[in-house]
Design an enzyme around this catalytic site. Structure first.
Site, mmCIF file in Angstrom:
data_model
loop_
_atom_site.group_PDB
_atom_site.id
_atom_site.type_symbol
_atom_site.label_atom_id
_atom_site.label_comp_id
_atom_site.label_asym_id
_atom_site.label_seq_id
_atom_site.Cartn_x
_atom_site.Cartn_y
_atom_site.Cartn_z
ATOM 1 N N LYS A 59 1.778 -3.006 6.600
ATOM 2 C CA LYS A 59 2.157 -3.280 5.215
ATOM 3 C C LYS A 59 3.662 -3.163 5.012
ATOM 4 O O LYS A 59 4.274 -3.945 4.281
ATOM 5 C CB LYS A 59 1.405 -2.331 4.273
ATOM 6 C CG LYS A 59 -0.051 -2.694 4.081
ATOM 7 C CD LYS A 59 -0.205 -4.064 3.433
ATOM 8 C CE LYS A 59 -1.624 -4.396 3.084
ATOM 9 N NZ LYS A 59 -1.767 -5.703 2.414
ATOM 10 N N TYR A 106 -2.179 0.268 10.021
ATOM 11 C CA TYR A 106 -2.315 -0.369 8.712
ATOM 12 C C TYR A 106 -1.066 -0.145 7.861
ATOM 13 O O TYR A 106 -0.483 -1.090 7.316
ATOM 14 C CB TYR A 106 -3.545 0.163 7.974
ATOM 15 C CG TYR A 106 -3.600 -0.257 6.534
ATOM 16 C CD1 TYR A 106 -3.853 -1.573 6.192
ATOM 17 C CD2 TYR A 106 -3.373 0.670 5.505
ATOM 18 C CE1 TYR A 106 -3.888 -1.976 4.858
ATOM 19 C CE2 TYR A 106 -3.414 0.277 4.180
ATOM 20 C CZ TYR A 106 -3.670 -1.046 3.861
ATOM 21 O OH TYR A 106 -3.694 -1.435 2.542
ATOM 22 N N SER A 142 0.830 -1.205 0.000
ATOM 23 C CA SER A 142 0.000 0.000 0.000
ATOM 24 C C SER A 142 0.859 1.246 0.000
ATOM 25 O O SER A 142 1.956 1.264 0.573
ATOM 26 C CB SER A 142 -0.895 0.013 1.248
ATOM 27 O OG SER A 142 -1.533 1.253 1.400
#
Length: 322
Positions: free
Chosen positions: A145, A141, A117
């Site tokens: 990643k 998040y 991402s």
């Protein structure tokens, strides 16, 4: 021989599955259906229902199918929610990736395409993000990643894993009317749901240093994204040189105001978005370069903004009760 697509019943994963099939490459799907839909998986594709946290299930899947590589799309993808649920996010995105890599190692599967991402960059201090832009994730998040990329890097050293990670910003549109974005957090579903409910969509700030005063972001069509996953898998299968990471970026981006105008035109629902105060920390413009991916992974923006909105709207309309 087949490629295993984790999260292959989800919005992005199901498009990746279709792209593999279009190229004549067999696939197997594993998905726990926490956000995916079994009907998104074609009937002729082997489907394993379960979590990639289940190492035994993964080992059985590798034993029962001739898997040559893994496209790892499964994960908890909501950056904002991850701030409230950090442990869940790390379990789903870090622990699960480690379990998957361990099962791959046991099964002697040495190829992975990882769905990363652009959240790994945080708020970059540059108008055009490249793969060399410093990483500074601002949510669990984004951190998860980046750790996933590190896990692949370290397994490459330890076991010879051949891998690449694909970073992207906002994925929209639909490649076929029977696949759609059902996320309660993504812009297009939120705007469409508001319009269908008779509410006016909202823009957060119109005083940014951009041509129309609204934020400019990178939006890419999900079908274009899927093509590059297949190209990466082919490159790994062929043993060709491949970069550790690629940005799948538009190079120019579109503004939130442009999106709203296009939504009005495509849907035929005339509206003027409400203007709310800008959100703290939102930069004027974040756009990524896709030059490396264009060189190696058949990456290109094949769909216009009109295409992105139209295909997303048509897929959403097709899913409505008759």
């Amino acid at each position: 021989m087949a490629w295993l697509v984790t999260g292959g019943a989800g919005y992005i994963g199901s498009h990746v599955v279709r792209a593999f099939l279009a190229e004549g490459i067999d696939v197997v799907v594993i998905d726990d259906l926490s956000s995916g839909h079994e009907e998104f998986v074609p009937a002729n594709v082997p489907f394993v229902r379960g979590s990639i946290l289940d190492g035994g299930l993964l080992l059985d899947t590798f034993a029962n199918h001739a898997i040559t590589g893994v496209v790892h799309v499964a994960g908890f993808k909501y950056a904002g929610v991850s701030v409230q649920r950090p442990l869940h996010t790390y379990e789903q995105n870090v622990t699960a990736t480690a379990v998957l890599l361990a099962a791959m190692d046991s099964a002697n599967v040495r190829r992975m395409v990882f769905s990363s991402s652009a959240a790994v960059y945080g708020t970059p201090h540059t108008d055009l993000v490249t793969e060399a832009t410093p990483k500074s994730p601002e949510s669990p998040y984004g951190e998860s990643k980046l750790i996933g990329e590190w896990l692949l890097r370290d397994m490459a050293v330890a076991t010879g894993l051949n891998h690449t990670s694909l970073r992207y910003f906002n994925v929209v549109g639909s490649g076929t009317v029977d696949l759609r974005d059902t996320s309660p957090h993504n812009l297009f579903p939120l705007v469409f749901d508001a319009l269908l409910a008779g509410r006016i969509p909202r823009i957060n700030g119109n005083d940014y240093a951009t041509p129309d005063g609204t934020c400019v972001r990178d939006y890419i069509h999900v079908a274009d994204l899927a093509v590059s996953h297949v190209a990466a898998a082919r490159r790994l299968d062929a043993g060709e040189p491949i970069e550790a990471v690629y940005n799948l970026g538009s190079g120019d981006g579109v503004s939130v105001g442009e999106i709203m105008s296009t939504v009005a035109a495509v849907t035929g629902i005339d509206f003027l978005p409400e203007i709310a105060p800008r959100r703290a920390g939102d930069p004027d413009r974040i756009v990524a370069s896709g030059d490396l991916a264009a060189r190696d992974l058949n990456w290109q923006m094949r769909h216009s903004l009109d295409d992105m909105v139209r295909t997303a709207w048509e897929a959403g309309q097709a899913a409505l009760p008759v």
